[in-house]
Design a protein around this motif. Structure first.
Motif, PDB file in Angstrom:
ATOM      1  N   VAL A  62      78.021  68.676  83.935  1.00  0.00           N
ATOM      2  CA  VAL A  62      78.106  67.112  83.501  1.00  0.00           C
ATOM      3  C   VAL A  62      79.618  67.007  82.920  1.00  0.00           C
ATOM      4  CG1 VAL A  62      77.018  65.303  82.083  1.00  0.00           C
ATOM      5  CG2 VAL A  62      75.707  67.044  83.306  1.00  0.00           C
ATOM      6  N   ARG A  63      79.942  67.912  82.325  1.00  0.00           N
ATOM      7  CA  ARG A  63      81.294  67.592  81.717  1.00  0.00           C
ATOM      8  C   ARG A  63      81.898  69.224  81.360  1.00  0.00           C
ATOM      9  NH1 ARG A  63      82.437  65.386  76.072  1.00  0.00           N
ATOM     10  NH2 ARG A  63      84.456  64.486  76.216  1.00  0.00           N
ATOM     11  N   LEU A  64      83.313  68.844  81.727  1.00  0.00           N
ATOM     12  CA  LEU A  64      84.213  69.947  81.737  1.00  0.00           C
ATOM     13  C   LEU A  64      85.166  69.652  80.657  1.00  0.00           C
ATOM     14  CD1 LEU A  64      85.807  72.678  82.537  1.00  0.00           C
ATOM     15  CD2 LEU A  64      86.396  71.263  84.568  1.00  0.00           C
ATOM     16  N   CYS A  65      85.539  70.458  79.490  1.00  0.00           N
ATOM     17  CA  CYS A  65      86.614  70.189  78.586  1.00  0.00           C
ATOM     18  C   CYS A  65      87.635  71.409  78.845  1.00  0.00           C
ATOM     19  CB  CYS A  65      86.205  70.229  77.170  1.00  0.00           C
ATOM     20  SG  CYS A  65      85.405  68.638  76.804  1.00  0.00           S
ATOM     21  N   MET A  66      88.908  71.055  79.313  1.00  0.00           N
ATOM     22  CA  MET A  66      89.784  72.119  79.354  1.00  0.00           C
ATOM     23  C   MET A  66      90.993  72.016  78.342  1.00  0.00           C
ATOM     24  SD  MET A  66      90.166  71.349  83.526  1.00  0.00           S
ATOM     25  CE  MET A  66      91.311  72.891  83.934  1.00  0.00           C
ATOM     26  N   ASP A  67      91.733  73.331  78.112  1.00  0.00           N
ATOM     27  CA  ASP A  67      92.790  73.290  77.181  1.00  0.00           C
ATOM     28  C   ASP A  67      93.894  72.752  77.871  1.00  0.00           C
ATOM     29  OD1 ASP A  67      94.756  73.976  75.713  1.00  0.00           O
ATOM     30  OD2 ASP A  67      94.386  76.245  76.045  1.00  0.00           O
ATOM     31  N   GLN A  68      94.600  71.600  77.330  1.00  0.00           N
ATOM     32  CA  GLN A  68      95.372  71.014  78.043  1.00  0.00           C
ATOM     33  C   GLN A  68      96.932  71.426  77.373  1.00  0.00           C
ATOM     34  OE1 GLN A  68      94.800  66.738  78.954  1.00  0.00           O
ATOM     35  NE2 GLN A  68      96.833  66.344  79.360  1.00  0.00           N
ATOM     36  N   THR A  69      96.785  72.066  76.412  1.00  0.00           N
ATOM     37  CA  THR A  69      98.209  72.296  75.566  1.00  0.00           C
ATOM     38  C   THR A  69      99.052  73.256  76.371  1.00  0.00           C
ATOM     39  OG1 THR A  69      96.626  72.574  73.880  1.00  0.00           O
ATOM     40  CG2 THR A  69      98.811  73.392  73.547  1.00  0.00           C
ATOM     41  N   GLY A  70     100.346  72.836  76.543  1.00  0.00           N
ATOM     42  CA  GLY A  70     101.284  73.869  77.032  1.00  0.00           C
ATOM     43  C   GLY A  70     100.968  73.818  78.806  1.00  0.00           C
ATOM     44  N   MET A  71     100.722  74.908  79.246  1.00  0.00           N
ATOM     45  CA  MET A  71     100.714  74.962  80.746  1.00  0.00           C
ATOM     46  C   MET A  71      99.490  74.397  81.284  1.00  0.00           C
ATOM     47  SD  MET A  71      99.881  79.061  80.975  1.00  0.00           S
ATOM     48  CE  MET A  71      99.101  79.203  82.596  1.00  0.00           C
ATOM     49  N   GLY A  72      98.783  74.043  80.626  1.00  0.00           N
ATOM     50  CA  GLY A  72      97.488  73.460  80.926  1.00  0.00           C
ATOM     51  C   GLY A  72      97.446  71.881  81.441  1.00  0.00           C
ATOM     52  N   GLU A  73      98.600  71.416  81.295  1.00  0.00           N
ATOM     53  CA  GLU A  73      98.787  70.007  81.793  1.00  0.00           C
ATOM     54  C   GLU A  73      98.494  69.782  83.409  1.00  0.00           C
ATOM     55  OE1 GLU A  73      99.683  67.023  80.516  1.00  0.00           O
ATOM     56  OE2 GLU A  73      99.969  67.780  78.423  1.00  0.00           O
ATOM     57  N   LYS A  74      99.092  70.747  84.158  1.00  0.00           N
ATOM     58  CA  LYS A  74      98.848  70.638  85.622  1.00  0.00           C
ATOM     59  C   LYS A  74      97.375  71.123  86.040  1.00  0.00           C
ATOM     60  CE  LYS A  74     100.801  71.947  90.060  1.00  0.00           C
ATOM     61  NZ  LYS A  74      99.583  71.631  90.783  1.00  0.00           N
ATOM     62  N   PRO A  75      96.901  72.123  85.608  1.00  0.00           N
ATOM     63  CA  PRO A  75      95.296  72.478  85.842  1.00  0.00           C
ATOM     64  C   PRO A  75      94.416  71.234  85.375  1.00  0.00           C
ATOM     65  CG  PRO A  75      96.386  74.346  84.754  1.00  0.00           C
ATOM     66  CD  PRO A  75      97.329  73.180  84.768  1.00  0.00           C
ATOM     67  N   VAL A  76      94.535  70.597  84.292  1.00  0.00           N
ATOM     68  CA  VAL A  76      93.863  69.523  84.028  1.00  0.00           C
ATOM     69  C   VAL A  76      94.025  68.392  84.893  1.00  0.00           C
ATOM     70  CG1 VAL A  76      93.408  67.761  82.234  1.00  0.00           C
ATOM     71  CG2 VAL A  76      93.658  70.019  81.340  1.00  0.00           C
ATOM     72  N   VAL A  88      85.888  65.349  83.574  1.00  0.00           N
ATOM     73  CA  VAL A  88      87.096  66.279  83.053  1.00  0.00           C
ATOM     74  C   VAL A  88      88.012  65.720  81.907  1.00  0.00           C
ATOM     75  CG1 VAL A  88      88.961  67.604  83.687  1.00  0.00           C
ATOM     76  CG2 VAL A  88      87.276  67.498  85.265  1.00  0.00           C
ATOM     77  N   GLU A  89      87.657  66.296  80.893  1.00  0.00           N
ATOM     78  CA  GLU A  89      88.579  65.882  79.512  1.00  0.00           C
ATOM     79  C   GLU A  89      89.469  67.160  79.190  1.00  0.00           C
ATOM     80  OE1 GLU A  89      88.325  65.262  74.802  1.00  0.00           O
ATOM     81  OE2 GLU A  89      86.377  65.519  75.774  1.00  0.00           O
ATOM     82  N   GLY A  90      90.833  66.686  78.976  1.00  0.00           N
ATOM     83  CA  GLY A  90      91.840  67.626  78.648  1.00  0.00           C
ATOM     84  C   GLY A  90      91.943  67.634  77.063  1.00  0.00           C
ATOM     85  N   VAL A  91      92.053  68.634  76.493  1.00  0.00           N
ATOM     86  CA  VAL A  91      91.989  68.564  75.154  1.00  0.00           C
ATOM     87  C   VAL A  91      93.173  69.296  74.776  1.00  0.00           C
ATOM     88  CG1 VAL A  91      90.897  69.582  73.049  1.00  0.00           C
ATOM     89  CG2 VAL A  91      89.358  68.653  74.884  1.00  0.00           C
ATOM     90  N   VAL A  92      94.222  68.460  74.087  1.00  0.00           N
ATOM     91  CA  VAL A  92      95.226  68.986  73.436  1.00  0.00           C
ATOM     92  C   VAL A  92      95.228  69.276  72.088  1.00  0.00           C
ATOM     93  CG1 VAL A  92      97.826  68.508  73.052  1.00  0.00           C
ATOM     94  CG2 VAL A  92      96.822  67.335  74.906  1.00  0.00           C
ATOM     95  N   PHE A  93      95.236  70.957  71.878  1.00  0.00           N
ATOM     96  CA  PHE A  93      95.109  71.437  70.691  1.00  0.00           C
ATOM     97  C   PHE A  93      96.096  71.386  69.608  1.00  0.00           C
ATOM     98  CE2 PHE A  93      92.526  75.538  72.115  1.00  0.00           C
ATOM     99  CZ  PHE A  93      91.748  74.575  72.940  1.00  0.00           C
ATOM    100  N   SER A  94      95.409  70.797  68.500  1.00  0.00           N
ATOM    101  CA  SER A  94      96.394  70.522  67.214  1.00  0.00           C
ATOM    102  C   SER A  94      95.773  70.909  66.154  1.00  0.00           C
ATOM    103  CB  SER A  94      96.577  68.788  66.965  1.00  0.00           C
ATOM    104  OG  SER A  94      95.517  68.172  66.921  1.00  0.00           O
ATOM    105  N   ALA A  95      96.231  70.916  64.985  1.00  0.00           N
ATOM    106  CA  ALA A  95      95.462  71.344  63.885  1.00  0.00           C
ATOM    107  C   ALA A  95      94.158  70.811  63.672  1.00  0.00           C
ATOM    108  CB  ALA A  95      96.165  71.336  62.519  1.00  0.00           C
ATOM    109  N   GLU A  96      94.300  69.347  63.818  1.00  0.00           N
ATOM    110  CA  GLU A  96      92.920  68.671  63.689  1.00  0.00           C
ATOM    111  C   GLU A  96      91.865  68.847  64.771  1.00  0.00           C
ATOM    112  OE1 GLU A  96      94.355  64.559  61.533  1.00  0.00           O
ATOM    113  OE2 GLU A  96      95.081  64.626  63.567  1.00  0.00           O
ATOM    114  N   VAL A  97      92.373  69.054  65.911  1.00  0.00           N
ATOM    115  CA  VAL A  97      91.415  69.361  67.106  1.00  0.00           C
ATOM    116  C   VAL A  97      90.798  70.520  67.200  1.00  0.00           C
ATOM    117  CG1 VAL A  97      91.325  69.440  69.812  1.00  0.00           C
ATOM    118  CG2 VAL A  97      92.578  67.575  68.616  1.00  0.00           C
TER     119      VAL A  97
END
Length: 187
Positions: A62-76, A88-97
């Motif tokens: 139903v939903r796919l959350c992917m690590d979009q940080t760094g090299m994850g931009e293109k796969p997302v 599909v949701e790209g998740v950019v890792f930060s301290a808050e996230v």
């Protein structure tokens, strides 16, 4: 044993130093059951895409959350094109996230809403993530980078639980991803 129900997937992306991990969880009632976890090390992007395609076709994701940080931009970006931007949701890792992801996963474990198979590598990843308070008082979650990865199984599981915990929600006005400002300024 997959029952054909809705699934939520988390994907921590890595290639050279870290692992590529996809974690599929079927949600039955309010419990997440791990159905499959795929771990790739040093795999080409084509192999990663092929494995993601296989998982998306094998389960009712139903939903796919992917690590979009760094090299994850293109796969997302590629995954959004193949499966749709609403799935599909790209998740950019930060301290808050990372704080939100770790807290949501911890809550699911404490509330007994997560069923994982016995796996020493997964257990080690879960124990590797440490909560660190900086000198400035900020909370940060981090893990040492080892030959076994960088707590990649932990973050894939956290992304999968996040995908299932927030599925169907309308976007929040106050989001972790954008700063929140009051709508009215008191006089």
């Amino acid at each position: 044993k997959y029952t054909g129900g809705p699934c939520y997937m988390g994907n921590d992306i890595g290639r050279r130093r870290d692992l590529w991990v996809a974690d599929v969880k079927e949600k039955i009632g309010d419990v997440f059951w791990t159905r499959e976890r795929v771990i790739l090390k040093g795999a080409t992007f084509a192999a990663q895409d092929a494995e993601l395609d296989r998982l998306m076709n094998a389960y009712k994701v139903v939903r796919l959350c992917m690590d979009q940080t760094g090299m994850g931009e293109k796969p997302v970006e590629d995954a959004k094109r193949r499966y749709g931007p609403y799935k599909v949701e790209g998740v950019v890792f930060s301290a808050e996230v990372k704080l939100e992801l770790a807290t949501t996963l911890k809550r699911a474990i404490e509330d007994r809403q997560l069923r994982e198979p016995k796996d020493p590598a997964l257990r080690d990843d879960f124990h590797a993530v440490k909560k660190v308070t900086t000198v400035a008082g900020n909370v940060r979650f981090d893990a040492e980078r080892t030959e076994a990865g960088h707590a990649d199984r932990f973050w894939a599981a956290a992304l999968a639980v996040h995908a299932g915990s927030t599925a169907g929600m309308t976007p929040r006005v106050r989001s972790l991803y954008t700063p929140a400002f009051p709508l009215e300024i008191p006089a």
